[in-house]
Design a protein around this motif. Structure first.
Motif, short mmCIF file in Angstrom:
data_model
loop_
_atom_site.label_atom_id
_atom_site.label_comp_id
_atom_site.label_asym_id
_atom_site.label_seq_id
_atom_site.Cartn_x
_atom_site.Cartn_y
_atom_site.Cartn_z
N SER A 21 20.19 6.39 -18.99
CA SER A 21 18.87 5.88 -19.09
C SER A 21 17.83 7.04 -18.75
CB SER A 21 18.42 4.88 -18.09
OG SER A 21 19.58 3.82 -18.42
N LEU A 22 18.23 7.80 -17.77
CA LEU A 22 17.33 8.77 -17.14
C LEU A 22 17.17 10.00 -18.33
CD1 LEU A 22 15.81 9.99 -14.76
CD2 LEU A 22 17.74 11.36 -14.24
N GLY A 23 18.27 10.48 -18.85
CA GLY A 23 18.46 11.42 -19.74
C GLY A 23 17.44 11.15 -21.17
N MET A 24 17.85 9.59 -21.37
CA MET A 24 17.07 9.08 -22.70
C MET A 24 15.41 9.23 -22.48
SD MET A 24 17.62 5.45 -24.20
CE MET A 24 16.88 4.43 -23.10
N SER A 25 15.29 8.54 -21.21
CA SER A 25 13.98 8.65 -21.03
C SER A 25 13.13 9.98 -21.08
CB SER A 25 13.27 7.65 -20.20
OG SER A 25 14.22 7.67 -19.17
N LEU A 26 13.58 10.93 -20.29
CA LEU A 26 13.02 12.19 -20.02
C LEU A 26 13.18 12.87 -21.43
CD1 LEU A 26 14.67 13.26 -16.34
CD2 LEU A 26 12.08 12.28 -17.04
N THR A 27 14.17 12.82 -22.13
CA THR A 27 14.09 13.56 -23.56
C THR A 27 13.00 13.09 -24.26
OG1 THR A 27 16.52 13.67 -23.31
CG2 THR A 27 15.53 14.10 -25.44
N GLY A 28 12.84 11.67 -24.30
CA GLY A 28 11.87 11.04 -25.12
C GLY A 28 10.35 11.54 -24.66
N ILE A 29 10.06 11.27 -23.32
CA ILE A 29 8.78 11.97 -22.86
C ILE A 29 8.54 13.54 -23.20
CG2 ILE A 29 7.43 12.23 -20.59
CD1 ILE A 29 9.02 9.72 -19.65
N PHE A 30 9.58 14.16 -22.99
CA PHE A 30 9.53 15.69 -23.05
C PHE A 30 9.45 16.08 -24.61
CE2 PHE A 30 11.34 19.90 -23.81
CZ PHE A 30 10.60 20.48 -23.00
N THR A 31 9.99 15.36 -25.26
CA THR A 31 9.75 15.67 -26.86
C THR A 31 8.70 15.19 -27.54
OG1 THR A 31 12.41 15.33 -26.94
CG2 THR A 31 11.22 15.56 -29.14
N ALA A 32 8.14 14.01 -27.11
CA ALA A 32 6.88 13.48 -27.44
C ALA A 32 5.71 14.35 -27.27
CB ALA A 32 6.67 11.95 -26.86
N LEU A 33 6.03 15.08 -26.33
CA LEU A 33 4.60 15.92 -25.70
C LEU A 33 4.94 17.34 -26.59
CD1 LEU A 33 4.96 15.39 -21.65
CD2 LEU A 33 3.30 14.67 -23.51
N TRP A 34 6.15 17.78 -26.31
CA TRP A 34 6.05 19.24 -27.22
C TRP A 34 6.32 19.30 -28.75
CZ3 TRP A 34 9.63 21.82 -30.14
CH2 TRP A 34 11.08 21.40 -30.07
N LEU A 35 6.92 18.40 -29.05
CA LEU A 35 7.31 18.36 -30.56
C LEU A 35 5.97 18.30 -31.71
CD1 LEU A 35 9.75 18.85 -32.58
CD2 LEU A 35 10.01 16.60 -32.59
N PRO A 36 5.21 17.41 -31.31
CA PRO A 36 4.07 17.43 -32.26
C PRO A 36 3.21 18.58 -32.53
CG PRO A 36 4.47 15.33 -31.09
CD PRO A 36 5.33 16.15 -30.41
N LEU A 37 2.96 19.14 -30.98
CA LEU A 37 2.32 20.28 -30.83
C LEU A 37 2.77 21.47 -31.51
CD1 LEU A 37 -0.31 20.85 -28.98
CD2 LEU A 37 1.20 21.71 -27.24
N ALA A 38 4.17 21.67 -31.34
CA ALA A 38 4.89 23.03 -31.76
C ALA A 38 4.89 22.86 -33.25
CB ALA A 38 6.22 22.94 -31.23
N TRP A 39 4.99 21.55 -33.76
CA TRP A 39 5.13 21.38 -35.40
C TRP A 39 3.95 21.78 -36.19
CZ3 TRP A 39 9.51 19.68 -37.68
CH2 TRP A 39 9.25 19.30 -39.09
N HIS A 40 2.76 21.32 -35.28
CA HIS A 40 1.32 21.96 -36.03
C HIS A 40 1.02 23.33 -35.86
CE1 HIS A 40 0.44 17.97 -37.14
NE2 HIS A 40 0.59 17.45 -36.04
N LEU A 41 1.69 23.95 -34.74
CA LEU A 41 1.39 25.41 -34.73
C LEU A 41 2.28 26.19 -35.60
CD1 LEU A 41 1.72 25.82 -30.63
CD2 LEU A 41 -0.23 26.15 -32.12
N VAL A 42 3.51 25.70 -35.84
CA VAL A 42 4.51 26.46 -36.83
C VAL A 42 3.81 26.15 -38.20
CG1 VAL A 42 6.75 26.54 -37.86
CG2 VAL A 42 6.62 26.35 -35.41
N GLY A 43 3.30 24.94 -38.47
CA GLY A 43 2.83 24.61 -39.81
C GLY A 43 1.57 25.30 -40.07
N GLY A 44 0.86 25.57 -38.88
CA GLY A 44 -0.42 26.11 -39.07
C GLY A 44 -0.14 27.85 -39.44
N LEU A 45 0.93 28.31 -38.92
CA LEU A 45 1.42 29.78 -39.29
C LEU A 45 1.83 29.81 -40.56
CD1 LEU A 45 3.18 30.50 -35.94
CD2 LEU A 45 0.87 31.30 -36.60
N GLY A 46 2.51 28.85 -41.09
CA GLY A 46 3.12 29.10 -42.12
C GLY A 46 2.28 28.83 -43.60
#
Lengths: 118, 239
Positions: B214-239
């Protein structure tokens, strides 16, 4: 009615999560905020009230059933993804294998107690 | 089934709920009958059964899904309920906080990057990439991430199923190869890589494994929700 009281706590904390997201615009789901709120509440009380246990235990047991309706949707979009299945399966299976090994290896390297126990 | 009867039965959530419960219980019974193989978790059995039933009856998925939302609504309180095992295992989690804090950001990032890299090499379309990115994140969070990235939610749900189902035997195999028998580590790896499906499996192993999952699942969820959309737009903006 202990289970009902517990259910009110769970849904109330979920609602609290929604309100927090509304005001903070955090990109996290309200359920996860509610989970952290519940954990904080239990830490503050230093025990699990019977009402919360009575509602939480059966719900946790049903998690697999609750995600089934969403999961089954993949069987109905199969046609639209023709030609991409190799990429999808390859990425998921190989990617998961790589990340599982990485996770366990990292954990083993970082955990001193694992070597201590026979 | 005749059209008139099907229309009548699918006008309320009744049929969707009955089908879901039946498929779930029969899938679980089959799983026990097959002596609980770790490569074939009950959720896969049940999902295949349910898909077969829907096809047989001729009930369109969209209508089924609408009726089943009566059940999926309970995912909300069920997610909140995971705070209870988290609290109960807190002393053991605190014991291990350092490895967990170091491992989590790395492992959660790699879980997404490995899959994206392989899919990209194999020529997946940008839409498919966006749908696979959140494959190790628990459903309620992953849906939000996928919508932000412009992916397709049904494909994401399929990716979640495949990821969860493959993570279970892979974790036991890798644990054996690396000679890890600590339920805390195995549970954490199950939750981090296999989200809710891995967590359900971890609760079968032991309550400790379940709490760490439960801990691994929730931390992964929270962490990914924070970095992935941001990183996605940064990479998309470069390309």
């Amino acid at each position: 009615m202990p289970a009902l009281t517990g259910f009110l706590w769970l849904t109330g904390l979920w609602l609290g999560g929604e309100v927090i997201i509304h005001f903070t615009a955090l990109p996290i789901s309200s359920g996860v905020i509610g989970m952290l709120l519940l954990c904080a509440l239990l830490i503050q009380r230093q025990r699990v009230p019977t009402s919360i246990a009575a509602a939480a235990q059966p719900l946790i047991g049903l998690l697999a059933m609750l995600i089934m309706p969403g999961v089954v949707g993949v069987f109905f979009i199969a046609d639209e993804l023709a030609g991409q299945w190799l990429a999808i399966f390859g990425a998921l299976v190989l990617g998961t294998a790589a990340s599982v090994v990485t996770t366990l290896w990292l954990l083993k390297r970082l955990t001193p107690t694992d070597q201590r126990t026979p | 089934m005749t059209d008139a009867l099907l229309t009548r039965l699918s006008s309320t959530p009744l049929l969707a709920v009955v089908l879901t419960l039946a498929a779930y219980l029969v899938g679980n019974a089959l799983y026990r009958r097959l002596k609980q193989p770790s490569w074939l978790p009950p959720i896969l059995l049940s999902a295949v059964l349910l898909a077969g039933l829907l096809a047989l009856i001729g009930l369109p998925y969209a209508i089924y899904q609408q009726g089943a939302s009566w059940l999926t609504f309970l995912l909300g309180p069920a997610t909140v309920a995971l705070g209870m095992p988290l609290y109960q295992q807190l002393p053991r989690i605190v014991e291990l906080w350092r490895p967990l804090v170091v491992c989590l950001p790395l492992a959660a990032t790699l879980a997404a990057l490995y899959a994206l890299g392989i899919a990209w090499l194999l020529g997946a379309s940008p839409e498919v990439l966006a749908s696979l990115a959140a494959k190790s994140v628990t459903a309620p969070i992953a849906i939000g991430i996928t919508e932000q990235l412009g992916g397709r939610v049904p494909l994401l749900m399929g990716a979640l199923l495949i990821t969860g189902v493959t993570a279970i035997p892979l974790v036991s195999l890798a644990a054996r190869l690396l000679r890890i028998s600590d339920d805390r580590l195995i549970g954490f790896a199950l939750g981090l890589n296999g989200h809710a499906i891995g967590t359900v499996r971890a609760f079968d192993l032991s309550p400790t494994a379940g709490a760490f999952a439960s801990l691994g699942m929730s931390l992964t969820g929270i962490f990914t929700a924070l970095w992935l959309p941001l990183a996605w737009h940064l990479v998309g903006g470069l390309g």
